[in-house]
Design a protein around this motif. Structure first.
Motif, short mmCIF file in Angstrom:
data_model
loop_
_atom_site.label_atom_id
_atom_site.label_comp_id
_atom_site.label_asym_id
_atom_site.label_seq_id
_atom_site.Cartn_x
_atom_site.Cartn_y
_atom_site.Cartn_z
N ASP A 123 0.82 -1.21 0.00
CA ASP A 123 0.00 0.00 0.00
C ASP A 123 0.86 1.27 0.00
O ASP A 123 0.53 2.26 0.65
CB ASP A 123 -0.95 0.01 1.20
CG ASP A 123 -2.40 0.24 0.78
OD1 ASP A 123 -2.74 -0.05 -0.38
OD2 ASP A 123 -3.20 0.70 1.62
N TRP A 126 3.02 4.31 -4.95
CA TRP A 126 2.31 4.62 -6.20
C TRP A 126 3.04 5.76 -6.92
O TRP A 126 3.75 6.57 -6.30
CB TRP A 126 0.86 5.00 -5.92
CG TRP A 126 0.67 6.13 -4.95
CD1 TRP A 126 0.69 7.47 -5.22
CD2 TRP A 126 0.45 6.01 -3.53
NE1 TRP A 126 0.48 8.20 -4.07
CE2 TRP A 126 0.33 7.33 -3.02
CE3 TRP A 126 0.33 4.93 -2.65
CZ2 TRP A 126 0.11 7.59 -1.66
CZ3 TRP A 126 0.12 5.18 -1.31
CH2 TRP A 126 0.00 6.50 -0.83
N ARG A 239 -2.09 -4.52 -2.20
CA ARG A 239 -2.97 -3.37 -1.99
C ARG A 239 -4.10 -3.71 -1.05
O ARG A 239 -4.68 -4.81 -1.13
CB ARG A 239 -3.58 -2.92 -3.32
CG ARG A 239 -2.58 -2.50 -4.37
CD ARG A 239 -3.31 -1.90 -5.57
NE ARG A 239 -4.04 -2.87 -6.37
CZ ARG A 239 -5.19 -2.66 -6.97
NH1 ARG A 239 -5.81 -1.49 -6.84
NH2 ARG A 239 -5.76 -3.59 -7.70
N ILE A 252 -4.15 2.93 -3.40
CA ILE A 252 -3.64 2.59 -4.74
C ILE A 252 -4.83 2.11 -5.56
O ILE A 252 -5.31 0.98 -5.40
CB ILE A 252 -2.55 1.52 -4.68
CG1 ILE A 252 -1.38 2.00 -3.81
CG2 ILE A 252 -2.04 1.20 -6.09
CD1 ILE A 252 -0.23 1.00 -3.72
N SER A 257 -2.42 1.23 -10.08
CA SER A 257 -1.81 -0.09 -10.22
C SER A 257 -1.42 -0.36 -11.66
O SER A 257 -0.32 -0.87 -11.96
CB SER A 257 -2.77 -1.16 -9.71
OG SER A 257 -2.27 -2.45 -9.97
N LEU A 271 -4.74 -8.00 -4.10
CA LEU A 271 -5.72 -7.05 -3.56
C LEU A 271 -6.37 -7.71 -2.35
O LEU A 271 -7.00 -8.76 -2.47
CB LEU A 271 -6.76 -6.69 -4.60
CG LEU A 271 -7.86 -5.72 -4.15
CD1 LEU A 271 -7.26 -4.35 -3.81
CD2 LEU A 271 -8.94 -5.58 -5.22
N HIS A 277 -5.78 0.33 5.06
CA HIS A 277 -4.36 0.65 5.02
C HIS A 277 -3.62 0.18 6.28
O HIS A 277 -2.44 -0.18 6.19
CB HIS A 277 -4.21 2.16 4.85
CG HIS A 277 -2.81 2.64 4.67
ND1 HIS A 277 -2.05 2.32 3.58
CD2 HIS A 277 -2.02 3.44 5.47
CE1 HIS A 277 -0.85 2.90 3.69
NE2 HIS A 277 -0.81 3.57 4.82
#
Length: 301
Positions: A123, A126, A239, A252, A257, A271, A277
């Motif tokens: 997480d 990005w 994520r 994200i 992604s 995922l 988070h």
């Protein structure tokens, strides 16, 4: 309370605190978020320590590491990571970074490519989007606002002196009247280590000055998608399906992604449905992502 970690100090002008879990000769080196510390990886240490070994770093300004008044940036943290590797005589490692730690991991891989074998981005990491507020799409504005809201809440606690550790839990779990004994041992240990005793009670160890200097460094110097092409090691991307708060959009997005998948050699993407988070590092979700990343090691597939 916690027997997972053996504590060490990394010497230097700014001393760093680290924790070593397990006896593996090729440990995963873990980097935490902007106001956290290495005990955020308690569940990972419980899972990976016996087999691989794990090193958790308190980044400068956090945990039990030294806290200079200034001098915080992704570049500085990356150099600190290499200091840790040198101290432990580790030549080439797997870096796992959560939240800001993901950006630090990327910065290390870009600046010191020979020292990084693979990256696990939890997480974090990005791509930076170079656009003015006027050029941002509505979705980008929404994502930026959600990020700022989450950071503001995390930063807010750094100014508070809590009467007791239980009062600190009330900040994180409002209206639940939790005690440390109500939590799993590893989660309770994370919250306890996060606090230092001060006059009148307890205060989070993380330096507000550090967080406030690092935040714009991440937003202005983290790599763009194009700059990510300079990362030449395999990557695992994990994520959370939710952002800082339950029900919020992920940090994200699918679009972010996809933007990472072009320049990075992403071998594994996960995922975590239902995780946010913070909870993605808790035992119930670590048991989901850790085996998919490390059993067998994704960079060897």
């Amino acid at each position: 309370m916690n027997s997972l970690w053996k504590s060490e100090r990394v010497p230097g002008e700014v001393e760093l605190a680290i924790g070593c879990a397990g006896e593996g000769q090729d440990p995963v080196v873990c980097l935490h978020g902007i106001t956290a510390q290495h005990r955020a990886f308690n569940a990972a240490a419980r899972y990976l320590g016996p087999s691989r070994g794990l090193v958790g770093v308190d980044l400068r300004g956090r945990g039990d590491s030294d806290k200079p008044e200034s001098g915080y940036s992704l570049e500085t943290h990356a150099a600190d990571v290499v200091r840790v590797l040198d101290h432990l005589r580790l030549e080439n490692v797997v870096l796992a970074g959560h939240s800001m730690g993901g950006f630090v991991a990327l910065a290390t891989a870009l600046a010191f490519p020979d020292r990084v074998r693979a990256l696990v981005l939890l997480d974090g990491g990005w791509p930076r989007v170079e656009s003015t507020p006027e050029e941002m799409t509505e979705e980008e504005k929404h994502e930026a606002a959600a990020l700022q809201e989450g950071l503001a809440r995390a930063f807010r606690r750094l100014d508070v002196t809590f009467e007791s550790p239980e009062a600190y839990l009330d900040f994180w779990f409002p209206d639940q009247n939790l005690k440390m004994d109500d939590l799993p041992q590893d989660l309770a240990d994370n919250y306890l280590y996060d606090l230092g005793e001060v006059e009148g009670g307890y205060r989070p160890k993380a330096s507000r000055a550090a967080a406030e200097e690092d935040s714009p460094s991440v937003s202005s110097t983290s790599p763009t998608a194009e700059e990510m092409r300079g990362v030449h090691c395999p990557v695992a991307l994990v994520r959370a399906s939710q952002g800082f708060f339950p029900g919020s959009d992920p940090l994200i997005s699918d679009e972010a992604s996809d933007a990472m998948a072009g320049p990075l050699d992403i071998r594994t993407e996960i995922l975590l449905e239902g995780a946010n988070h913070y909870t993605m590092l808790w035992p119930e979700y670590t048991r989901v992502w850790a085996p998919r990343v490390f059993d067998p090691p994704f960079w060897e597939r």
